[in-house]
Write an enzyme that holds these catalytic residues in place. Structure first.
Site, PDB file in Angstrom:
ATOM      1  N   GLU A   1       0.601  -1.477  -0.062  1.00 47.56           N
ATOM      2  CA  GLU A   1       0.140  -0.185  -0.232  1.00 47.56           C
ATOM      3  C   GLU A   1       1.173   1.097  -0.023  1.00 47.56           C
ATOM      4  OE1 GLU A   1      -2.381  -3.021   2.023  1.00 47.56           O
ATOM      5  OE2 GLU A   1      -0.493  -2.293   2.019  1.00 47.56           O
TER       6      GLU A   1
ATOM      7  N   SER B   1      17.093  -5.283 -19.367  1.00 46.65           N
ATOM      8  CA  SER B   1      15.802  -4.725 -19.085  1.00 46.65           C
ATOM      9  C   SER B   1      15.262  -4.082 -19.822  1.00 46.65           C
ATOM     10  CB  SER B   1      15.273  -4.690 -18.187  1.00 46.65           C
ATOM     11  OG  SER B   1      15.775  -4.226 -16.927  1.00 46.65           O
TER      12      SER B   1
ATOM     13  N   GLU C   1      13.481  -8.422 -22.160  1.00 49.28           N
ATOM     14  CA  GLU C   1      13.581  -8.783 -21.264  1.00 49.28           C
ATOM     15  C   GLU C   1      12.024  -9.146 -20.879  1.00 49.28           C
ATOM     16  OE1 GLU C   1      16.201  -8.584 -17.518  1.00 49.28           O
ATOM     17  OE2 GLU C   1      17.853  -9.054 -19.234  1.00 49.28           O
TER      18      GLU C   1
ATOM     19  N   ARG D   1      10.449   0.671  -4.140  1.00 44.59           N
ATOM     20  CA  ARG D   1      10.994  -0.193  -5.163  1.00 44.59           C
ATOM     21  C   ARG D   1      11.329  -2.345  -4.563  1.00 44.59           C
ATOM     22  NH1 ARG D   1      10.662  -3.157  -9.265  1.00 44.59           N
ATOM     23  NH2 ARG D   1      13.539  -5.286  -9.403  1.00 44.59           N
TER      24      ARG D   1
ATOM     25  N   TRP E   1      19.476 -12.932  -3.562  1.00 47.90           N
ATOM     26  CA  TRP E   1      17.555 -12.135  -3.938  1.00 47.90           C
ATOM     27  C   TRP E   1      16.720 -13.609  -3.520  1.00 47.90           C
ATOM     28  CZ3 TRP E   1      19.366  -8.405  -7.975  1.00 47.90           C
ATOM     29  CH2 TRP E   1      20.134  -7.627  -7.852  1.00 47.90           C
TER      30      TRP E   1
ATOM     31  N   GLU F   1      27.975  -7.743  -2.111  1.00 48.89           N
ATOM     32  CA  GLU F   1      26.685  -7.959  -1.267  1.00 48.89           C
ATOM     33  C   GLU F   1      26.274  -8.695  -0.735  1.00 48.89           C
ATOM     34  OE1 GLU F   1      22.040  -9.120  -1.262  1.00 48.89           O
ATOM     35  OE2 GLU F   1      23.331  -7.712  -2.926  1.00 48.89           O
TER      36      GLU F   1
ATOM     37  N   HIS G   1      27.477  -7.778 -14.943  1.00 46.55           N
ATOM     38  CA  HIS G   1      27.367  -6.705 -14.511  1.00 46.55           C
ATOM     39  C   HIS G   1      27.605  -7.267 -12.964  1.00 46.55           C
ATOM     40  CE1 HIS G   1      25.411  -3.243 -13.903  1.00 46.55           C
ATOM     41  NE2 HIS G   1      24.242  -3.621 -13.071  1.00 46.55           N
TER      42      HIS G   1
ATOM     43  N   GLU H   1      28.265   0.071 -12.081  1.00 51.03           N
ATOM     44  CA  GLU H   1      27.324   1.424 -11.613  1.00 51.03           C
ATOM     45  C   GLU H   1      28.247   1.974 -10.947  1.00 51.03           C
ATOM     46  OE1 GLU H   1      22.938   0.416 -10.209  1.00 51.03           O
ATOM     47  OE2 GLU H   1      24.502  -0.890  -9.462  1.00 51.03           O
TER      48      GLU H   1
ATOM     49  N   HIS I   1      17.944   4.722 -11.160  1.00 54.00           N
ATOM     50  CA  HIS I   1      17.387   4.831 -10.233  1.00 54.00           C
ATOM     51  C   HIS I   1      16.899   6.309  -9.885  1.00 54.00           C
ATOM     52  CE1 HIS I   1      19.859   1.283  -9.396  1.00 54.00           C
ATOM     53  NE2 HIS I   1      18.774   0.428  -8.582  1.00 54.00           N
TER      54      HIS I   1
END
Length: 778
Positions: free
Chosen positions: A22, A453, A504, A535, A581, A625, A661, A685, A714
């Site tokens: 929401e 994408s 994609e 996001r 992920w 990460e 990437h 990036e 972004h």
């Protein structure tokens, strides 16, 4: 001060995007001008109220500060920056007469506007959450702004709740900040600690006046050994900050939370301060042992909050072991509480929402609501004794046994194939040989491409929803996607890009798409978690041994290649990112799971090659990460993460150009690992950090192809030709032009077509201008 009693059960934070996203929808409606700030604030207040009621219903206390106030419209680090007045000078115009930012200004700092770039974004410790990086200089004028925090405390009080406001702590805030543009050489944001701590003291005083009895200051920076600051300076900062805050007269009681790892050498420093409670992550860290007498004595006077329910993953876990860990802290303190190890920001809301999941699999899982219930059970056990929760502990243990023996958890054929691998499976021929074999691709200097994408339009999402609902046949859906691919190929040719992608459109997500086609995975309907801002992603569940029943991407890639004479990249997601992920099984080493995924991808690359695809991109945006926060754990991680990528790609022929990437990261930390991946081309990036990575590349002697990003996807900003050209010229100055590629920072899935087309057109125009001044092969 005499501290109020801390609750026996709590959590460090809760999902804030909403059970059905929401907040995401309201925020994006506000950005689009469909609702005003008052309507957005009403939605946010309704979500906060629903969260408090839900947490109370699950067993957290209404009036004992057990429920954290961890809401954010966008990001908790941005919230802290606003709370202490640390807004970059380029956004000074957004402040009102009272010096405050309204909601529109707040989002502008996050997303940028016109020529004003947003705050840089990077990953929050070892998670897939992105935070905005504050910019601190010698002249940053700190000033307390407790308005949002105070309003939430009062809002809760009016509804009959006494809650615990949550704020990023002062040491972590400065450790995660970057030096503002124009700061002198050698300046570090932590240099400003003495100026910042009085502002935090003022915030605490205002919260106390509003009725807060406890406040939670999050200090995950204290557990990380990957932050570029001498450890002894971090420890000194801890002592200075919390000696001062602890001594403040007008304040709530302070809980310092240290998620994502063990406090280790920071524990004695915190123990020596007069803060009232410490939250220890006992999932990633250990129960403290071998403490000196002074630390032992100091901890005995504090509440110790045992983070024994994993806030970072979705498995039901070993509840008996969790109880034993929490109970063991009683040897250090008579006041022990139980909690999640981290905020529950990282997990979805509720397993009970997943009506399409296999019931047996669902019985092994605990999402946020189930974890809150686990905390309540363990808290009851601490209060009433282990026997009081014996049935709940036994049920969790039975689920573990059932999971271990379930079909598909271990598949002998998959394990036999891994056991048979030799060293040659992990290595390609040398880079120079591959460059020569790829010469017939006939690419220009500074070849232009995108990451993969293209925008996922409303028509694409509608078609996917109709397929799921049974309103479209698979053949009808595939035809719609082929039409979209053809449109994207034509668009790229019209723009003048050199290496194309199919866009994609058929992929709901770069991990979930593969999870739906690989054995050993399951997907959710409503398992959304926040990635950044509005996001959200739906991590898949990797529960068993992984294999590939059939080709996954070949038909789409070969169709796209049939539409153009220019090379079209095959697009795959790498093994590390698929793990990072997803919610990954915790019953075997991550490296074993990564190699299983790698073998499936290796088979896919072979099929793409046989179908005539000459350039194949295997994305690893999450490589940095997953790097462990403790240095002792990093070599093993880098070994298996690099090894799994090489296992996936080493079967490619020399003439096949392999790309990868990587996403927002401090690349200097893992530059050797990036080189060891041995990809022919690595896109990185770089736009938000204004090409900082180029210096790392040059210093490291990186000698493969590289594409530092020129367009920050972004943000909705369209970079001008001049801006892109300046970034590209910076890159050319640091990387030989013969090895330099031109591309956006990341995939374009979340952007709109108008901004995408304008941005890519500017990138192509800037590249053509710079290309005229470089020598091919330089």
């Amino acid at each position: 001060m005499t501290a109020p009693t801390f609750p026996t059960g709590t959590i460090l934070g809760y999902p804030r995007i909403g059970r059905r996203r929401e907040l995401k929808r309201a925020v994006e409606a506000f950005w689009a001008g469909r609702i005003d700030a008052a309507e957005l604030e009403t939605t946010a207040a309704e979500l906060r109220a629903a969260t408090r009621e839900r947490l109370a219903a699950l067993g957290l206390g209404r009036t004992d500060s057990a429920i954290p106030e961890s809401f954010s419209y966008y990001d908790q680090v941005l919230d802290a920056a606003v709370a202490v007045g640390a807004i970059p000078a380029r956004f000074e115009r957004l402040r009102g007469a009272d010096g405050r930012l309204d909601l529109a200004g707040y989002f502008t700092v996050a997303r940028g506007e016109g020529a004003d770039a947003p705050l840089e974004m990077t990953k929050w410790f070892d998670s897939n959450y992105h935070y905005l990086v504050p910019e601190i200089g010698p002249d940053t004028a700190f000033a307390a702004n407790a308005d949002a925090l105070v309003a939430q405390v009062r809002e809760a009080r009016a509804a009959g709740f006494v809650t615990r406001p949550v704020l990023v702590g002062p040491v972590t805030f400065l450790l995660l900040s970057k030096a503002a543009d124009g700061a002198p050489d050698g300046f570090r944001p932590i240099d400003r600690l003495a100026d910042l701590v009085p502002v935090y003291a003022r915030l605490l005083a205002e919260l106390a006046a509003a009725g807060a009895e406890w406040v939670q200051l999050d200090e995950p920076g204290l557990v990380s050994e990957s932050i570029d600051e001498p450890r002894e300076r971090v420890i000194a900062a801890v002592s200075a900050a919390y000696d001062a805050l602890g001594a403040a007269v007008e304040r709530p009681a302070i809980l310092v939370a240290a998620p994502y790892g063990g406090l280790d050498d920071a524990l004695p420093a915190l123990a020596a301060t007069s803060v009232e409670a410490l939250a220890l992550d006992l999932v990633r860290g250990d129960v403290p042992t071998g403490l000196d007498a002074a630390t032992t004595e100091a901890l005995a006077a504090k509440t110790l909050v045992a983070g024994v329910v994993d806030g970072h993953n979705i498995w039901r876990g070993d509840l008996a072991h969790a109880f034993a860990l929490a109970d063991s802290l009683r040897e250090l303190s008579g006041a022990v509480a139980v909690s999640t190890s981290t905020s529950l920001l990282h997990v979805p809301h509720d397993v009970d929402d997943e009506t399409a999941l296999d019931a047996r699999l669902a019985s092994w899982l605990a999402f946020a609501d189930q974890k809150v219930a686990q905390v309540a059970v363990l808290a009851r056990g601490l209060a009433e004794g282990r026997d009081a929760i014996a049935d709940e502990l036994a049920a969790a243990s039975a689920a573990l046994v059932d999971r271990a023996g379930a079909p598909g958890v271990q598949v002998p054929a998959v394990r036999d194939r891994l056991d048979a691998l030799g060293a040659s499976a992990f290595a390609r021929v040398d880079y120079d040989t591959r460059v020569a074999a790829q010469d017939d691709l006939a690419l220009p200097a500074l070849p232009t491409t995108t990451i993969g994408s293209f925008p996922q339009t409303a028509d694409i999402r509608r078609a996917r929803a109709r397929l799921v609902a049974g309103e479209l046949t698979d053949a009808e859906y595939r035809e719609l996607m082929r039409e979209e691919i053809a449109r994207v190929i034509r668009l790229q040719e019209d723009l003048g890009l050199d290496v194309l992608v199919h866009g994609e459109p058929e992929r709901n997500d770069m991990v979930q798409y593969f999870a739906e086609l690989l054995d050993g995975f399951a997907v959710t309907q409503h398992g959304w978690v926040q990635s950044y801002g509005s996001r959200c992603t739906r991590p898949s569940i990797l529960w068993g041994d992984v294999s590939r029943p059939a080709a996954m991407t070949v038909d789409w890639s070969t169709y796209a290649q049939s539409l153009s004479d220019k090379p079209v990249k095959g697009m795959l997601t790498g093994p590390v990112t698929i793990l990072a992920w997803s919610f990954v099984r915790d019953d075997q080493p991550l490296g074993d799971t990564a190699r299983q995924v790698a073998l499936a991808l290796r088979d896919e690359i072979g099929d793409l090659e046989r179908a005539g695809i000459r350039i194949i991109q295997v994305d690893e945006p999450a490589l940095r990460e997953l790097l462990p926060l403790k240095r002792a754990d990093q070599p093993a991680y880098l070994d298996w993460s690099v090894g799994s990528f090489r296992l996936a790609t080493a079967g490619a022929a020399p003439a096949t150009q392999v790309h990868t990437h990587l996403c927002y990261s401090e690349f200097g930390v893992v530059i050797d690992a990036i080189r060891a991946l041995d990809a022919d081309v690595t896109s990185i990036e770089a736009a938000r950090s204004r090409m900082e990575v180029v210096g790392d590349l040059a210093a490291s002697g990186f000698d493969h192809g590289v594409g530092p990003g020129l367009y920050d996807i972004h943000s909705p900003r369209v970079p001008s030709v001049e801006e892109v050209r300046a970034l590209l010229e910076t890159a050319v100055a640091g990387v030989p032009a013969g090895r330099l590629w031109v591309n956006p920072d990341c995939g374009l899935k979340t952007r709109g077509y108008d901004e995408t087309v304008a941005s890519l057109a500017n990138i192509v125009a800037a590249t053509r201008a710079v290309r005229e001044g470089v020598t091919v092969g330089a």
